[in-house]
Design a protein around this motif. Structure first.
Motif, short mmCIF file in Angstrom:
data_model
loop_
_atom_site.label_atom_id
_atom_site.label_comp_id
_atom_site.label_asym_id
_atom_site.label_seq_id
_atom_site.Cartn_x
_atom_site.Cartn_y
_atom_site.Cartn_z
N GLY A 175 -13.88 6.82 -6.98
CA GLY A 175 -13.74 7.77 -5.89
C GLY A 175 -12.81 8.92 -6.20
O GLY A 175 -12.91 10.00 -5.61
N ASP A 176 -11.89 8.73 -7.14
CA ASP A 176 -10.96 9.79 -7.53
C ASP A 176 -11.70 10.98 -8.15
O ASP A 176 -11.30 12.13 -7.98
N LEU A 177 -12.77 10.70 -8.88
CA LEU A 177 -13.44 11.73 -9.66
C LEU A 177 -14.18 12.75 -8.81
O LEU A 177 -14.35 13.89 -9.25
N LEU A 178 -14.59 12.36 -7.62
CA LEU A 178 -15.31 13.28 -6.74
C LEU A 178 -14.67 13.31 -5.35
O LEU A 178 -15.36 13.49 -4.35
N THR A 179 -13.36 13.15 -5.29
CA THR A 179 -12.69 13.08 -4.00
C THR A 179 -13.00 14.29 -3.12
O THR A 179 -13.08 15.41 -3.60
N ALA A 180 -13.18 14.01 -1.84
CA ALA A 180 -13.39 15.09 -0.87
C ALA A 180 -12.06 15.69 -0.43
O ALA A 180 -12.03 16.71 0.25
N SER A 181 -10.94 15.07 -0.86
CA SER A 181 -9.60 15.53 -0.49
C SER A 181 -8.75 15.79 -1.73
O SER A 181 -7.75 15.12 -1.97
N PRO A 182 -9.12 16.79 -2.53
CA PRO A 182 -8.35 17.03 -3.76
C PRO A 182 -6.90 17.41 -3.51
O PRO A 182 -6.03 17.14 -4.34
N SER A 183 -6.61 18.02 -2.37
CA SER A 183 -5.23 18.45 -2.10
C SER A 183 -4.28 17.28 -1.91
O SER A 183 -3.07 17.42 -2.08
N THR A 184 -4.79 16.10 -1.60
CA THR A 184 -3.93 14.92 -1.42
C THR A 184 -4.10 13.89 -2.54
O THR A 184 -3.48 12.82 -2.48
N LEU A 185 -4.91 14.18 -3.54
CA LEU A 185 -5.20 13.19 -4.57
C LEU A 185 -3.95 12.73 -5.31
O LEU A 185 -3.76 11.53 -5.53
N TRP A 186 -3.08 13.65 -5.72
CA TRP A 186 -1.86 13.26 -6.44
C TRP A 186 -1.06 12.27 -5.60
O TRP A 186 -0.68 11.20 -6.06
N ARG A 187 -0.82 12.61 -4.36
CA ARG A 187 -0.05 11.75 -3.47
C ARG A 187 -0.78 10.42 -3.23
O ARG A 187 -0.17 9.35 -3.25
N ASP A 188 -2.09 10.47 -3.04
CA ASP A 188 -2.86 9.25 -2.78
C ASP A 188 -2.79 8.29 -3.97
O ASP A 188 -2.61 7.08 -3.79
N VAL A 189 -2.93 8.81 -5.19
CA VAL A 189 -2.89 7.96 -6.38
C VAL A 189 -1.49 7.37 -6.55
O VAL A 189 -1.34 6.17 -6.84
N MET A 190 -0.46 8.18 -6.35
CA MET A 190 0.91 7.68 -6.47
C MET A 190 1.18 6.59 -5.43
O MET A 190 1.75 5.55 -5.74
N ARG A 191 0.76 6.81 -4.20
CA ARG A 191 1.00 5.83 -3.13
C ARG A 191 0.31 4.51 -3.40
O ARG A 191 0.87 3.44 -3.11
N ARG A 192 -0.88 4.54 -3.95
CA ARG A 192 -1.58 3.26 -4.14
C ARG A 192 -0.95 2.41 -5.24
O ARG A 192 -1.26 1.24 -5.37
N GLN A 193 -0.02 2.99 -6.03
CA GLN A 193 0.69 2.22 -7.05
C GLN A 193 1.81 1.38 -6.43
O GLN A 193 2.27 0.42 -7.04
N GLY A 194 2.25 1.76 -5.23
CA GLY A 194 3.29 1.02 -4.54
C GLY A 194 4.69 1.30 -5.10
O GLY A 194 4.86 2.09 -6.03
N GLY A 195 5.67 0.64 -4.52
CA GLY A 195 7.05 0.71 -4.99
C GLY A 195 7.61 2.11 -5.16
O GLY A 195 7.43 2.98 -4.32
N ALA A 196 8.29 2.30 -6.29
CA ALA A 196 8.94 3.59 -6.58
C ALA A 196 7.94 4.73 -6.68
O ALA A 196 8.26 5.87 -6.34
N PHE A 197 6.73 4.43 -7.13
CA PHE A 197 5.71 5.49 -7.22
C PHE A 197 5.34 5.99 -5.83
O PHE A 197 5.19 7.19 -5.60
N ALA A 198 5.18 5.07 -4.90
CA ALA A 198 4.85 5.44 -3.53
C ALA A 198 5.97 6.27 -2.92
O ALA A 198 5.72 7.24 -2.20
N MET A 199 7.20 5.92 -3.22
CA MET A 199 8.34 6.69 -2.72
C MET A 199 8.35 8.09 -3.33
O MET A 199 8.59 9.08 -2.64
#
Length: 187
Positions: free
Chosen positions: A152-176
């Motif tokens: 879903g990352d490759l064709l995301t309909a929300s490219p403006s939030t992709l960086w934040r979305d990917v970081m958040r799904r890693q959890g912990g310090a990445f999400a912070m």
């Protein structure tokens, strides 16, 4: 790849928050190739304002939202066109080569009939490229996070939030870190 990092092909390079260079700040790059000869990736979250007018009419109805050309990277920006497409059924051919799940590279030079299972298409101008050893050096110096990609990352309909979305799904310090402002002087 002796003396180098393991290949990050088919994974995501996610810019560390400290990477402020405008070309790659807060980018998410899908790595197509990474070997001893160098590396090639496509920036997934840099939509342009340009509609895909250069596409033949038969392709335009498949362009996934947002329906613009994306800036795939600084290399051959006005010369290289790369297309990714999601298919209903995975059947590798000369016209479609799988990359991740049901998403693969699409050969737009082939006729539309060569893509009977195509559901969605995204067009990129340019790509991100690294000379032999260059990406390995950047990884060794902590310039990128490497995470598993989701189709879903490759064709995301929300490219403006992709960086934040990917970081958040890693959890912990990445999400912070995903919530840090771009400008660290802003509190």
């Amino acid at each position: 790849m002796t003396g180098a990092h393991a290949s990050v092909a088919r994974r995501l390079l996610v810019a560390v928050p400290e990477l402020l260079e405008p070309t790659f700040a807060r980018t998410v790059v899908f790595m197509v190739e990474h070997n001893a000869d160098g590396a090639l990736g496509i920036v997934l979250n840099r939509p342009s304002d340009a509609p895909p007018d250069e596409l033949r009419e038969e392709w335009r109805s498949f362009v996934h939202e947002p329906a613009v050309v994306f800036i795939g990277g600084p290399v051959q920006l006005n010369e290289a066109t790369i297309a990714l497409g999601r298919v209903a059924r995975v059947e590798p051919s000369d016209a479609w080569q799988p990359l991740l799940g049901r998403v693969g590279s699409v050969d737009l030079a082939e006729p539309r009939e060569a893509h009977p299972h195509l559901e969605a298409l995204r067009v990129f101008s340019g790509y991100a490229g690294w000379a032999p050893g260059q990406l390995d050096d950047e990884l060794a110096h902590g310039g990128w996070h490497v995470f598993d990609a989701d189709p879903g990352d490759l064709l995301t309909a929300s490219p403006s939030t992709l960086w934040r979305d990917v970081m958040r799904r890693q959890g912990g310090a990445f999400a912070m870190a995903a919530n840090r402002p771009t400008d660290s002087t802003v509190n």
